[in-house]
Enzyme design. Structure first.
Site, PDB file in Angstrom:
ATOM      1  N   ASP A   1      -4.373   2.559  -4.548  1.00  0.00           N
ATOM      2  CA  ASP A   1      -2.921   2.410  -4.419  1.00  0.00           C
ATOM      3  C   ASP A   1      -2.573   1.091  -3.746  1.00  0.00           C
ATOM      4  OD1 ASP A   1      -4.134   3.297  -2.064  1.00  0.00           O
ATOM      5  OD2 ASP A   1      -2.262   4.094  -1.303  1.00  0.00           O
TER       6      ASP A   1
ATOM      7  N   ASP B   1       0.861  -1.178   0.000  1.00  0.00           N
ATOM      8  CA  ASP B   1       0.000   0.000   0.000  1.00  0.00           C
ATOM      9  C   ASP B   1       0.901   1.233   0.000  1.00  0.00           C
ATOM     10  OD1 ASP B   1      -3.122  -0.091   0.923  1.00  0.00           O
ATOM     11  OD2 ASP B   1      -2.173   1.861   1.253  1.00  0.00           O
ATOM     12  N   LEU B   2       0.608   2.189  -0.847  1.00  0.00           N
ATOM     13  CA  LEU B   2       1.459   3.384  -0.881  1.00  0.00           C
ATOM     14  C   LEU B   2       1.110   4.291   0.302  1.00  0.00           C
ATOM     15  CD1 LEU B   2       1.444   4.197  -4.684  1.00  0.00           C
ATOM     16  CD2 LEU B   2       2.963   2.709  -3.389  1.00  0.00           C
TER      17      LEU B   2
END
Lengths: 141, 564
Positions: free
Chosen positions: B226, B183-184
């Site tokens: 994301d 996950d960004l």
């Protein structure tokens, strides 16, 4: 897709990871790949090297510079890449050069070493303007 | 670009049929879009898509397609597909493609490229619709595992959720499968501040970096937003999974440059490896997600591996969540009252109402544990309102000078109708607003958004109290235990009101005096002002810093002047 794309100038510094005995060969390789690629993609620029650090100025179409920078970051011959500046430009400063090089015993290299030393002793981030002017003055003189 | 102009001539109906072919729905990623938006999305997509007409000439192509077949040169108007791919494909591949084009049906043809960085691709030829058909070239290095065209994420060219579901349900193996979730960090902030075009570009660049780290047989998928996931099905050792995960973290942490802007983000990663205890792949996915959550909790830009403790914590939390939702109906909550004594009169002066939860399943649960969860799941208002009413019902029979104190959380005070509810409550029970003291935490006080509601409450007669002051200021907590030699009080500490400012400074001076720590002031321009401040109420003030910074020369001059 066909609008005139804007041009970008990107300046970064990074730390060298190349062993000293391979240095000359690798730098030659970097330059020859860079020059061929840059010529094709309308990129100009200059590379500065002082055995410990690289500094590079890249100028060209926004998209091309972005893609090139992605490739540069993957290169394991350097690490700790820090972008000093990235801005839109109206004209190229190294238009004659697909990739000019300042290393060896050049004055630019000495100048660059001073900048690095200063940055290390003061803890200040290297100034993009100073790196740019070292390269600009020595290459375009 | 000629192709660009041509694409606009396509009718909406035609384009919609391409998209029907494309993923089965006239939308992209579940979002209904206008024709222009679809065109733009396809143009920006990193997929190599082209549309050909009945003469097999290209009438539209994505930039990626043009880059792939033509090395950045523009395609001549209406280039024949086979001419365009001439330099890209091997002779054998060209022959296969030619015979596939002759058929009007959907075809997927594996082709070998001359381009050493791509090597193998799948060429997808769609059905003919209104005399046009879609051509997509899918590099095999990314998509070895993509079985159907509808398993491709149009933005990144990775697999999509559909592929994720297929792989997890069919290829899951208890002794071989591992899941890595990525996950960004703070991606939403990029989207919010720099816009979706930059956000999408960033997702593409990140994907490209990630793809280079995996092996062709790994399933690399963008689940949406994301959120990325890698499903690895060949029994890779944990140490290698961790080193791969670490490389994702490093790759995301390197600077991105998009539209002449420098962008820095990071990635949090969670790993879960299956073993004989797993009955279903969903469990493994959930565990990888828990590990990812742990990475975020620990400060992001790092990896975590799932362990049983994470599961226990999650289960406990889940049990609290479920318990909270049922607690009121099951009458598990009660309100207790803590007496308040006035030290001067030594009399009882009121009560603080506190909430108690004895859960049937979990036993007695401390408010510190369940209140934050109640806030997260949106139950705090229901429970809070119920307990407030209980407390007021009790308190209305008490002497009229008694204070009823009640803690209110930030979320409650930010609630639009909190004030209306409270007013309704005191009216309903004919309770004096001034007898109700609303206890707020320092966190609430520091939240600018809450100030308006706090002032409204106070203006209507409710009392406001601050619970556990300086709790958040770790430094103040440690003042008495650490060797602090001096404190500096800021003049602008409490706004511009002189009386308030004086009071604030005074209280800090008091703390200093009690602990034996001298206090100096900041932001005073000259000695006269300082002496004035010292004379008027702050005799213990030890010195001051001025507001104006000096140059080296000025500082030196000042030094030599003072030494004269």
């Amino acid at each position: 897709m066909n609008e005139t794309t804007s041009n970008t100038r990107l300046i970064y510094v990074s730390a060298n990871c190349i062993d000293s005995e391979l240095l000359d060969k690798e730098i030659d390789a970097i330059l020859s790949v860079a020059r061929e690629h840059n010529k094709k993609n309308n990129i100009t620029g200059a590379l500065l090297f002082n055995s410990g650090y690289f500094a590079q100025v890249l100028e060209g179409p926004e998209e091309a510079v972005e893609m090139l920078f992605e490739r540069i970051q993957e290169d394991e011959r350097h690490e700790g890449c820090v972008v000093l500046s990235c801005e839109e430009i109206s004209k190229y400063s190294f238009s004659e050069w697909s990739m000019a090089y300042e290393g060896g015993d050049s004055e630019a290299k000495t100048h660059f070493s001073h900048l690095i030393k200063h940055s290390k002793s003061t803890g200040e981030v290297l100034s993009a303007n100073e790196v740019f002017s070292v390269l600009f003055e020595h290459i375009n003189q | 670009m000629s192709i660009d102009r041509k694409q606009k001539k396509l009718s909406t109906a035609t384009f919609a049929s391409y998209l029907l072919l494309w993923d089965g729905h006239p939308n992209i990623m579940g979002v209904a879009m206008t024709n222009d938006e679809i065109t733009e999305a396809l143009t920006l997509s990193s997929l190599n898509i082209a549309i050909i007409n009945s003469l097999n000439n290209i009438t539209w192509a994505s930039q990626s397609f043009l880059d792939l077949v033509n090395d950045k040169k523009e395609l001549a108007q209406a280039t024949n597909l086979l001419d365009a791919t001439q330099t890209l494909f091997s002779d054998l591949a060209q022959e296969k493609l030619a015979s596939a084009i002759a058929s009007a049906k959907t075809k997927v043809i594996p082709c070998v490229c001359n381009n050493p960085s791509i090597k193998n691709v799948l060429v997808y030829l769609g059905d003919i619709v209104e005399e046009h058909r879609v051509v997509t070239i899918i590099p095999q290095s990314i998509t070895n595992q993509i079985r159907n065209n509808d398993e491709v994420d149009p933005l990144t060219g990775l697999g999509n959720r559909k592929m994720f579901e297929r792989v997890l349900s069919s290829d899951f193996s208890i002794d071989k499968t591992a899941i890595i979730m990525i996950d960004l960090d703070h991606f939403k902030r990029i989207n919010d501040t720099l816009g979706h075009v930059v956000g999408d570009k960033l997702l593409k660049l990140v994907s490209n970096r990630f793809v280079k780290l995996i092996r062709p047989n790994d399933n690399f998928i963008r689940l949406g937003g994301d959120e990325f996931v890698v499903i690895i099905n060949d029994n890779v050792q944990l140490s290698r999974l961790k080193s791969l995960a670490q490389r994702f973290v490093v790759a995301a942490s390197k600077t991105f440059v998009i539209q002449s802007q420098q962008i820095n983000i990071g990635a949090s990663v969670g790993i879960a490896v299956s073993d004989s205890s797993y009955k279903h792949s969903d469990e493994l996915y959930r565990h990888a997600d828990l590990a990812l959550y742990e990475s975020k909790q620990l400060g992001r830009s790092r990896l975590s591996v799932f362990n049983v403790e994470l599961e226990q914590r999650a289960q406990y939390r889940r049990a609290i969540e479920i318990g909270l939702r049922r607690g009121l109906v099951k009458k598990e909550f009660s309100v207790l009252f803590i007496p308040q004594i006035d030290v001067i009169t030594n009399d009882l002066s009121g009560f603080e109402a506190v909430l108690k939860w004895r859960s049937q399943e979990l036993g007695l649960v401390e408010p510190q544990k369940f209140i934050p969860i109640a806030e997260d799941i949106g139950e705090i208002n229901t429970i809070g309102q119920w307990s407030l009413e209980q407390a007021i019902q009790q308190a209305k029979s008490w002497p009229s000078h008694f204070t009823l104190s009640f803690s209110i959380t930030l979320i409650q005070i930010l609630e639009d109708d909190f004030f209306a509810f409270l007013t309704m409550l005191v009216e309903k029970h004919t309770f004096e607003a001034s007898n109700l003291e609303i206890m707020l935490s320092e966190q609430t006080l520091m939240e600018q958004k809450a100030h308006k509601n706090i002032k409204t409450l106070a203006a209507s007669g409710f009392k406001i109290a601050l619970d556990d002051p300086i709790a958040r200021y770790e430094s103040l907590r440690h003042l008495s235990t650490l060797p602090i030699s001096r404190m500096r009080v800021h003049q602008d500490f409490a706004g511009h009101d002189d009386i308030i400012k004086d009071k604030t400074i005074k209280s800090i001076m008091d703390i200093g005096q009690m602990l034996g720590i001298p206090v100096v002031a900041q932001g005073i321009n000259n000695k006269a002002d300082f002496w004035q401040l010292k004379k008027h109420g702050f005799p213990d003030l030890q010195g001051f810093f001025t507001n104006t910074p000096l140059s080296v020369e000025e500082a030196n001059a000042l030094v030599s002047n003072t030494q004269k």
